[in-house]
Scaffold this motif. Structure first.
Motif, PDB file in Angstrom:
ATOM      1  N   CYS A 135       0.852  -1.185   0.000  1.00 53.18           N
ATOM      2  CA  CYS A 135       0.000   0.000   0.000  1.00 53.18           C
ATOM      3  C   CYS A 135       0.889   1.236   0.000  1.00 53.18           C
ATOM      4  O   CYS A 135       2.053   1.191   0.386  1.00 53.18           O
ATOM      5  N   VAL A 136       0.319   2.322  -0.482  1.00 52.40           N
ATOM      6  CA  VAL A 136       0.968   3.625  -0.454  1.00 52.40           C
ATOM      7  C   VAL A 136       0.160   4.473   0.512  1.00 52.40           C
ATOM      8  O   VAL A 136      -1.053   4.609   0.363  1.00 52.40           O
ATOM      9  N   VAL A 137       0.830   5.003   1.514  1.00 54.52           N
ATOM     10  CA  VAL A 137       0.164   5.829   2.508  1.00 54.52           C
ATOM     11  C   VAL A 137       0.533   7.285   2.230  1.00 54.52           C
ATOM     12  O   VAL A 137       1.708   7.647   2.213  1.00 54.52           O
ATOM     13  N   MET A 138      -0.499   8.088   1.983  1.00 50.83           N
ATOM     14  CA  MET A 138      -0.311   9.508   1.680  1.00 50.83           C
ATOM     15  C   MET A 138      -0.467  10.327   2.959  1.00 50.83           C
ATOM     16  O   MET A 138      -1.441  10.168   3.692  1.00 50.83           O
ATOM     17  N   VAL A 139       0.506  11.214   3.192  1.00 54.60           N
ATOM     18  CA  VAL A 139       0.500  12.092   4.357  1.00 54.60           C
ATOM     19  C   VAL A 139       1.025  13.449   3.891  1.00 54.60           C
ATOM     20  O   VAL A 139       1.970  13.507   3.104  1.00 54.60           O
ATOM     21  N   THR A 140       0.436  14.528   4.372  1.00 53.88           N
ATOM     22  CA  THR A 140       0.971  15.853   4.075  1.00 53.88           C
ATOM     23  C   THR A 140       1.619  16.424   5.332  1.00 53.88           C
ATOM     24  O   THR A 140       1.220  16.118   6.450  1.00 53.88           O
ATOM     25  N   ALA A 141       2.641  17.251   5.120  1.00 56.26           N
ATOM     26  CA  ALA A 141       3.349  17.911   6.217  1.00 56.26           C
ATOM     27  C   ALA A 141       3.557  19.376   5.859  1.00 56.26           C
ATOM     28  O   ALA A 141       3.644  19.731   4.682  1.00 56.26           O
ATOM     29  N   GLU A 176       2.662  22.599   0.948  1.00 49.60           N
ATOM     30  CA  GLU A 176       2.942  21.477   1.841  1.00 49.60           C
ATOM     31  C   GLU A 176       3.899  20.522   1.147  1.00 49.60           C
ATOM     32  O   GLU A 176       4.246  20.705  -0.011  1.00 49.60           O
ATOM     33  N   LEU A 177       4.289  19.492   1.879  1.00 53.04           N
ATOM     34  CA  LEU A 177       5.012  18.378   1.286  1.00 53.04           C
ATOM     35  C   LEU A 177       4.122  17.153   1.385  1.00 53.04           C
ATOM     36  O   LEU A 177       3.506  16.914   2.424  1.00 53.04           O
ATOM     37  N   LEU A 178       4.069  16.403   0.300  1.00 52.65           N
ATOM     38  CA  LEU A 178       3.329  15.147   0.272  1.00 52.65           C
ATOM     39  C   LEU A 178       4.327  14.028   0.497  1.00 52.65           C
ATOM     40  O   LEU A 178       5.329  13.925  -0.212  1.00 52.65           O
ATOM     41  N   LEU A 179       4.074  13.208   1.496  1.00 52.58           N
ATOM     42  CA  LEU A 179       4.891  12.034   1.764  1.00 52.58           C
ATOM     43  C   LEU A 179       4.154  10.816   1.241  1.00 52.58           C
ATOM     44  O   LEU A 179       2.957  10.646   1.510  1.00 52.58           O
ATOM     45  N   LEU A 180       4.853   9.986   0.489  1.00 47.34           N
ATOM     46  CA  LEU A 180       4.307   8.730  -0.008  1.00 47.34           C
ATOM     47  C   LEU A 180       5.102   7.605   0.647  1.00 47.34           C
ATOM     48  O   LEU A 180       6.258   7.367   0.296  1.00 47.34           O
ATOM     49  N   PHE A 181       4.489   6.960   1.628  1.00 52.16           N
ATOM     50  CA  PHE A 181       5.108   5.855   2.342  1.00 52.16           C
ATOM     51  C   PHE A 181       4.782   4.564   1.598  1.00 52.16           C
ATOM     52  O   PHE A 181       3.603   4.275   1.367  1.00 52.16           O
ATOM     53  N   LYS A 182       5.778   3.773   1.225  1.00 52.50           N
ATOM     54  CA  LYS A 182       5.569   2.470   0.588  1.00 52.50           C
ATOM     55  C   LYS A 182       5.682   1.420   1.687  1.00 52.50           C
ATOM     56  O   LYS A 182       6.721   1.292   2.339  1.00 52.50           O
ATOM     57  N   THR A 183       4.601   0.672   1.914  1.00 49.49           N
ATOM     58  CA  THR A 183       4.581  -0.291   2.998  1.00 49.49           C
ATOM     59  C   THR A 183       3.665  -1.454   2.646  1.00 49.49           C
ATOM     60  O   THR A 183       3.217  -1.578   1.503  1.00 49.49           O
ATOM     61  N   VAL A 184       3.389  -2.288   3.638  1.00 43.17           N
ATOM     62  CA  VAL A 184       2.474  -3.418   3.465  1.00 43.17           C
ATOM     63  C   VAL A 184       1.253  -3.171   4.353  1.00 43.17           C
ATOM     64  O   VAL A 184       1.350  -2.491   5.380  1.00 43.17           O
ATOM     65  N   TYR A 217      -0.045  18.609  12.824  1.00 43.54           N
ATOM     66  CA  TYR A 217      -1.421  18.958  12.474  1.00 43.54           C
ATOM     67  C   TYR A 217      -2.406  18.330  13.453  1.00 43.54           C
ATOM     68  O   TYR A 217      -2.215  17.201  13.913  1.00 43.54           O
ATOM     69  N   ASP A 218      -3.477  19.047  13.712  1.00 43.53           N
ATOM     70  CA  ASP A 218      -4.571  18.528  14.523  1.00 43.53           C
ATOM     71  C   ASP A 218      -5.265  17.353  13.821  1.00 43.53           C
ATOM     72  O   ASP A 218      -5.648  16.379  14.456  1.00 43.53           O
ATOM     73  N   THR A 219      -5.414  17.475  12.493  1.00 47.16           N
ATOM     74  CA  THR A 219      -6.090  16.451  11.698  1.00 47.16           C
ATOM     75  C   THR A 219      -5.236  16.144  10.469  1.00 47.16           C
ATOM     76  O   THR A 219      -5.532  16.602   9.359  1.00 47.16           O
ATOM     77  N   PRO A 220      -4.156  15.377  10.633  1.00 45.27           N
ATOM     78  CA  PRO A 220      -3.295  15.109   9.478  1.00 45.27           C
ATOM     79  C   PRO A 220      -3.951  14.174   8.470  1.00 45.27           C
ATOM     80  O   PRO A 220      -4.737  13.302   8.840  1.00 45.27           O
ATOM     81  N   GLU A 221      -3.621  14.390   7.212  1.00 41.58           N
ATOM     82  CA  GLU A 221      -4.049  13.465   6.164  1.00 41.58           C
ATOM     83  C   GLU A 221      -3.247  12.179   6.314  1.00 41.58           C
ATOM     84  O   GLU A 221      -2.009  12.200   6.318  1.00 41.58           O
ATOM     85  N   ILE A 222      -3.942  11.073   6.455  1.00 44.03           N
ATOM     86  CA  ILE A 222      -3.314   9.754   6.483  1.00 44.03           C
ATOM     87  C   ILE A 222      -4.256   8.836   5.708  1.00 44.03           C
ATOM     88  O   ILE A 222      -5.303   8.453   6.219  1.00 44.03           O
ATOM     89  N   ILE A 223      -3.892   8.539   4.462  1.00 39.16           N
ATOM     90  CA  ILE A 223      -4.745   7.752   3.583  1.00 39.16           C
ATOM     91  C   ILE A 223      -3.943   6.591   3.021  1.00 39.16           C
ATOM     92  O   ILE A 223      -2.862   6.795   2.476  1.00 39.16           O
ATOM     93  N   SER A 224      -4.490   5.400   3.137  1.00 37.03           N
ATOM     94  CA  SER A 224      -3.828   4.210   2.592  1.00 37.03           C
ATOM     95  C   SER A 224      -4.501   3.808   1.286  1.00 37.03           C
ATOM     96  O   SER A 224      -5.714   3.625   1.234  1.00 37.03           O
ATOM     97  N   LEU A 225      -3.690   3.686   0.240  1.00 40.28           N
ATOM     98  CA  LEU A 225      -4.177   3.258  -1.068  1.00 40.28           C
ATOM     99  C   LEU A 225      -3.593   1.886  -1.381  1.00 40.28           C
ATOM    100  O   LEU A 225      -2.369   1.705  -1.319  1.00 40.28           O
ATOM    101  N   PRO A 226      -4.434   0.912  -1.714  1.00 39.60           N
ATOM    102  CA  PRO A 226      -3.911  -0.431  -1.983  1.00 39.60           C
ATOM    103  C   PRO A 226      -3.142  -0.488  -3.292  1.00 39.60           C
ATOM    104  O   PRO A 226      -3.495   0.172  -4.266  1.00 39.60           O
ATOM    105  N   VAL A 227      -2.086  -1.285  -3.292  1.00 38.35           N
ATOM    106  CA  VAL A 227      -1.327  -1.577  -4.508  1.00 38.35           C
ATOM    107  C   VAL A 227      -1.711  -3.000  -4.893  1.00 38.35           C
ATOM    108  O   VAL A 227      -1.309  -3.952  -4.233  1.00 38.35           O
TER     109      VAL A 227
END
Length: 107
Positions: free
Chosen positions: A7-13, A55-63, A80-90
């Motif tokens: 999965c790719v996890v999207m987070v902004t900072a 912002e910066l978009l972080l793309l975490f590659k994980t399982v 952030y009080d409400t950070p974006e944390i979204i997991s997209l399946p690969v």
């Protein structure tokens, strides 16, 4: 349907310092195999009005099995009080790369 291989996890900072700190924390904890940083312009609703930020978009590659721990680490260290944390399946990809993600993200 079978479980996604990765999965790719999207987070902004808000800035490079925080993005790099989040990336290193995830890598050191073996919660991701790779993290990519990209500068972006974000437009969104916040507190009743449309707002925009650089912002910066972080793309975490994980399982998928590591997502909950990664999410919790990000929530503990994010400003952030409400950070974006979204997991997209690969669902598919280069087999050697997907295997590498699995090996690295599980230590």
């Amino acid at each position: 349907m079978s479980e996604p291989k990765a999965c790719v996890v999207m987070v902004t900072a808000p800035n490079r310092e925080e993005a790099e700190r989040l990336a290193r924390a995830a890598l050191e904890a073996r919660l991701a195999a790779c993290v990519q940083l990209q500068p972006i312009a974000s437009f969104y609703w916040w507190e009743g009005k449309i707002t925009s930020d650089s912002e910066l978009l972080l793309l975490f590659k994980t399982v998928p099995a590591r997502f909950a721990a990664l999410r919790d680490l990000i929530l503990r260290h994010h400003s952030y009080d409400t950070p974006e944390i979204i997991s997209l399946p690969v669902e598919d990809g280069a087999e050697r790369y997907l295997n590498w993600i699995g090996q690295q993200a599980t230590g």
